[in-house]
Design an enzyme around this catalytic site. Sequence first.
Site, mmCIF file in Angstrom:
data_model
loop_
_atom_site.group_PDB
_atom_site.id
_atom_site.type_symbol
_atom_site.label_atom_id
_atom_site.label_comp_id
_atom_site.label_asym_id
_atom_site.label_seq_id
_atom_site.Cartn_x
_atom_site.Cartn_y
_atom_site.Cartn_z
ATOM 1 N N THR A 98 0.830 -1.201 0.000
ATOM 2 C CA THR A 98 0.000 0.000 0.000
ATOM 3 C C THR A 98 0.873 1.263 0.000
ATOM 4 O OG1 THR A 98 -1.588 -1.246 1.346
ATOM 5 C CG2 THR A 98 -1.956 1.119 1.148
ATOM 6 N N ARG A 126 7.885 -2.845 2.708
ATOM 7 C CA ARG A 126 8.081 -2.968 4.157
ATOM 8 C C ARG A 126 8.434 -4.401 4.514
ATOM 9 N NH1 ARG A 126 3.235 0.860 6.657
ATOM 10 N NH2 ARG A 126 3.619 2.504 5.126
ATOM 11 N N SER A 131 6.318 3.570 8.590
ATOM 12 C CA SER A 131 5.169 4.300 9.109
ATOM 13 C C SER A 131 4.727 3.872 10.506
ATOM 14 C CB SER A 131 4.031 4.178 8.102
ATOM 15 O OG SER A 131 3.001 5.039 8.459
ATOM 16 N N HIS A 132 3.494 3.369 10.620
ATOM 17 C CA HIS A 132 2.939 3.051 11.943
ATOM 18 C C HIS A 132 3.447 1.714 12.477
ATOM 19 C CE1 HIS A 132 0.523 1.134 8.881
ATOM 20 N NE2 HIS A 132 0.118 0.262 9.788
ATOM 21 N N LYS A 183 10.141 3.874 0.439
ATOM 22 C CA LYS A 183 9.158 4.252 -0.576
ATOM 23 C C LYS A 183 9.723 5.373 -1.440
ATOM 24 C CE LYS A 183 6.627 6.939 2.913
ATOM 25 N NZ LYS A 183 5.350 7.206 3.581
ATOM 26 N N ASP A 242 1.813 9.396 13.775
ATOM 27 C CA ASP A 242 2.433 8.071 13.667
ATOM 28 C C ASP A 242 3.927 8.154 13.344
ATOM 29 O OD1 ASP A 242 2.249 8.931 11.024
ATOM 30 O OD2 ASP A 242 1.965 6.900 10.269
ATOM 31 N N ASP A 269 5.889 8.109 10.736
ATOM 32 C CA ASP A 269 6.439 9.023 9.731
ATOM 33 C C ASP A 269 5.661 10.332 9.631
ATOM 34 O OD1 ASP A 269 4.255 7.681 8.681
ATOM 35 O OD2 ASP A 269 4.987 7.776 6.622
ATOM 36 N N ASP A 316 2.465 11.130 9.033
ATOM 37 C CA ASP A 316 1.392 11.430 8.087
ATOM 38 C C ASP A 316 -0.003 11.118 8.632
ATOM 39 O OD1 ASP A 316 1.747 8.714 7.942
ATOM 40 O OD2 ASP A 316 2.045 8.616 5.771
ATOM 41 N N ARG A 317 -0.081 10.449 9.783
ATOM 42 C CA ARG A 317 -1.411 10.164 10.351
ATOM 43 C C ARG A 317 -1.714 11.092 11.521
ATOM 44 N NH1 ARG A 317 -2.714 3.780 10.441
ATOM 45 N NH2 ARG A 317 -1.731 3.254 8.457
ATOM 46 N N GLU A 323 -8.586 9.284 4.668
ATOM 47 C CA GLU A 323 -8.763 7.840 4.808
ATOM 48 C C GLU A 323 -9.203 7.534 6.232
ATOM 49 O OE1 GLU A 323 -6.163 5.136 2.336
ATOM 50 O OE2 GLU A 323 -4.702 6.527 3.148
ATOM 51 N N GLU A 324 -9.955 6.455 6.357
ATOM 52 C CA GLU A 324 -10.454 6.043 7.669
ATOM 53 C C GLU A 324 -9.322 5.680 8.628
ATOM 54 O OE1 GLU A 324 -9.736 2.773 8.505
ATOM 55 O OE2 GLU A 324 -8.866 2.545 6.512
ATOM 56 N N SER A 325 -8.131 5.420 8.078
ATOM 57 C CA SER A 325 -6.995 4.987 8.891
ATOM 58 C C SER A 325 -6.245 6.149 9.527
ATOM 59 C CB SER A 325 -6.042 4.189 8.014
ATOM 60 O OG SER A 325 -5.685 4.953 6.867
ATOM 61 N N LYS A 367 -0.667 12.420 3.019
ATOM 62 C CA LYS A 367 -1.456 12.770 4.180
ATOM 63 C C LYS A 367 -0.535 13.447 5.181
ATOM 64 C CE LYS A 367 -1.411 7.962 5.946
ATOM 65 N NZ LYS A 367 -1.008 7.050 4.873
ATOM 66 N N ARG A 416 -8.918 -6.658 7.424
ATOM 67 C CA ARG A 416 -9.600 -5.467 7.925
ATOM 68 C C ARG A 416 -11.077 -5.567 7.547
ATOM 69 N NH1 ARG A 416 -5.230 -2.739 9.503
ATOM 70 N NH2 ARG A 416 -3.551 -2.195 8.061
HETATM 71 C C1 VG1 Z 1 -2.922 1.132 5.781
HETATM 72 C C2 VG1 Z 1 -4.186 1.969 5.780
HETATM 73 C C3 VG1 Z 1 -4.202 2.891 4.579
HETATM 74 C C4 VG1 Z 1 -2.917 3.740 4.575
HETATM 75 C C5 VG1 Z 1 -1.711 2.839 4.633
HETATM 76 C C6 VG1 Z 1 -0.419 3.611 4.755
HETATM 77 O O1 VG1 Z 1 -2.890 0.316 4.628
HETATM 78 O O2 VG1 Z 1 -5.327 1.145 5.788
HETATM 79 O O3 VG1 Z 1 -5.353 3.678 4.624
HETATM 80 O O4 VG1 Z 1 -2.873 4.528 3.416
HETATM 81 O O5 VG1 Z 1 -1.786 1.986 5.763
HETATM 82 O O6 VG1 Z 1 -0.431 4.414 5.897
HETATM 83 P P1 VG1 Z 1 -3.298 -1.225 4.667
HETATM 84 O O7 VG1 Z 1 -3.013 -1.738 3.285
HETATM 85 O O8 VG1 Z 1 -2.469 -1.861 5.739
HETATM 86 O O9 VG1 Z 1 -4.742 -1.252 5.022
HETATM 87 V V1 VG1 Z 1 1.010 4.758 6.666
HETATM 88 O O10 VG1 Z 1 0.717 5.958 7.723
HETATM 89 O O11 VG1 Z 1 1.338 3.220 7.351
HETATM 90 O O12 VG1 Z 1 2.081 5.036 5.477
HETATM 91 CO CO CO Z 2 2.373 6.856 8.258
#
Ligand code: VG1
Ligand code: CO
Length: 542
Positions: free
Chosen positions: A17, A21, A112-113, A125, A276, A278, A280-281, A362-364, A375, A495
């Site tokens: 996504t 990673r 990221s998270h 990335k 988070d 990096d 962006d959240r 995004e919902e995340s 983001k 999910r």
């Molecule tokens: C998750 C989230 C998605 C977000 C992605 C990257 O992806 O659901 O909305 O864009 O993480 O976020 P997935 O494929 O695990 O559902 V970040 O802040 O980890 O770069």
């Molecule tokens: Co992130």
Amino acid sequence: MIRTVPTKPYSDQKPGTSGLRKKVPVFQQEHYAENFIQSIFDALDGFKGKTLVIGGDGRFYNREVIQKAIAMAAANGFGKVMVGQGGILSTPAASHVIRKYKTFGGIILSASHNPGGPHEDFGIKYNAGNGGPAPEKLTDAMFAKTKAISSFRTADIDPIDIDTIGTVEAAGMAVEIIDPVADYAELMESLFDFDALRKLFKSGFRMRFDAMHAVTGPYAKEILENRLGAPNGTCRNFKPLPDFGGHHPDPNLVHAKHLYDEMMGPDAPDFGAASDGDGDRNLIIGKGIFVTPSDSVAMLAANARLAPGYRAGLKGIARSMPTSGAADRVAEKLGIGIYETPTGWKFFGNLLDADMATICGEESAGTGSNHVREKDGLWAVLLWLNILAARGESCKQIVTEHWATYGRNYYSRHDYEEVESDRANALIDELRARLGALPGTNVRGMTIASADDFAYHDPVDGSTSEHQGIRVLFEGGSRVVFRLSGTGTSGATLRVYIERYEPDKSRHDLDTQAALADLIAAADDIAGIRSHTGRAKPSVIT
Ligand code: VG1
Ligand code: CO
């Protein structure tokens, strides 16, 4: 000085996504990082003599890979690299630097998270010249290169001192070490009413920002405490650590529970937020109220004109498919476009570039706008603060008023983490095979209106992305969505996204899980979650 090093392909370097990673020991295999970086370069065209931005979220292995990337950029013919001091650049700050200095693109080192440390996660990335994540076409090309790679190019140079601001030379290439915060802070100052925010803090408004020992610490300290005058101590866990202090830098109700508890407590500050790994959240919690990310996008969009950067109004709103429809109602009222994209920020890039969307979400817990192409956690926090200052109301008042005006989209995401991949795939495959038979069937007293496997047709470049999540829609507008995560590094994460719209104002203060109980049960009936995963309950509920 420049060498061509023979190497062998790895078969598992498919970007997910958001980039590639893997666990750190995977990245530490011989030439693993080099192969991927060379494959990025091999998939690109025309960067000779151009500038590349390099930075990361400070996690374990960041510094080592930054040195590798600098040497490889020099050997591959880049004219210059711009590197965040200490190897630090948040994802939104990197996006901004790429755009501001009109560079060719950038490499961001982050998972990221996901947790960090010698046995945890690392990631790489690539962001293109528009500042946004590489689109699918490009990540597919990179993956193809990783499967065929036979050598990479690097330069034998002494390690660069990435802690000292200034420009040095490496194998004929300029290496500029930049302040990672300055450009970003200036951009925020151009979008928001900093005077009003200073007044807000001066009036005694109390805020808690938890940087979770991740990359936003230095940004939040500079902007909230230094520039806006929030009291010292407003920012917590602000020192980026290679292992995030042993925690998951994931600002959700499980990993930021301490913040949630504080915000629900008797002496809660007025406003709580977190970001988070990096940066962006965003997590937004008002005094006594958690703002679900899907609601937050809608509320930010509805009130955006209160901030100077958005005074002219919005062109459109875009949200990922699993994100609730709360933003749709705002777009409808504003008379602007609404776009539904697959999960992942890379799908917003074209809409933003074409000026069709101004705010995306995004919902995340990802929200952002056309100010960058990622983001942006702190941006969302600052826009909330700007709205609070301009309206002079509490977060809770703003949320309840919003529901009263637009209705409430009860929404929750249930994650089943580290499920065996075979079992998770079987669940999705079986569900996919039964999609045609679902419409018209009755589950727990609710009738399924339609069911499909979401495919996105990009209105700008005409590309199609299939298999982006399974949607089951009920009569009346409720829905459940199923998809597998593309960011995990062990097993599979299922999910399940659950949503129900409630127009009736007298029913807006129900407990979310209770309000969704029948749909949650229906999701299990439809997909056989328990039997497939062997889990009685989700690992994380947001
Ligand atoms: C998750 C989230 C998605 C977000 C992605 C990257 O992806 O659901 O909305 O864009 O993480 O976020 P997935 O494929 O695990 O559902 V970040 O802040 O980890 O770069
Ligand atoms: Co992130």
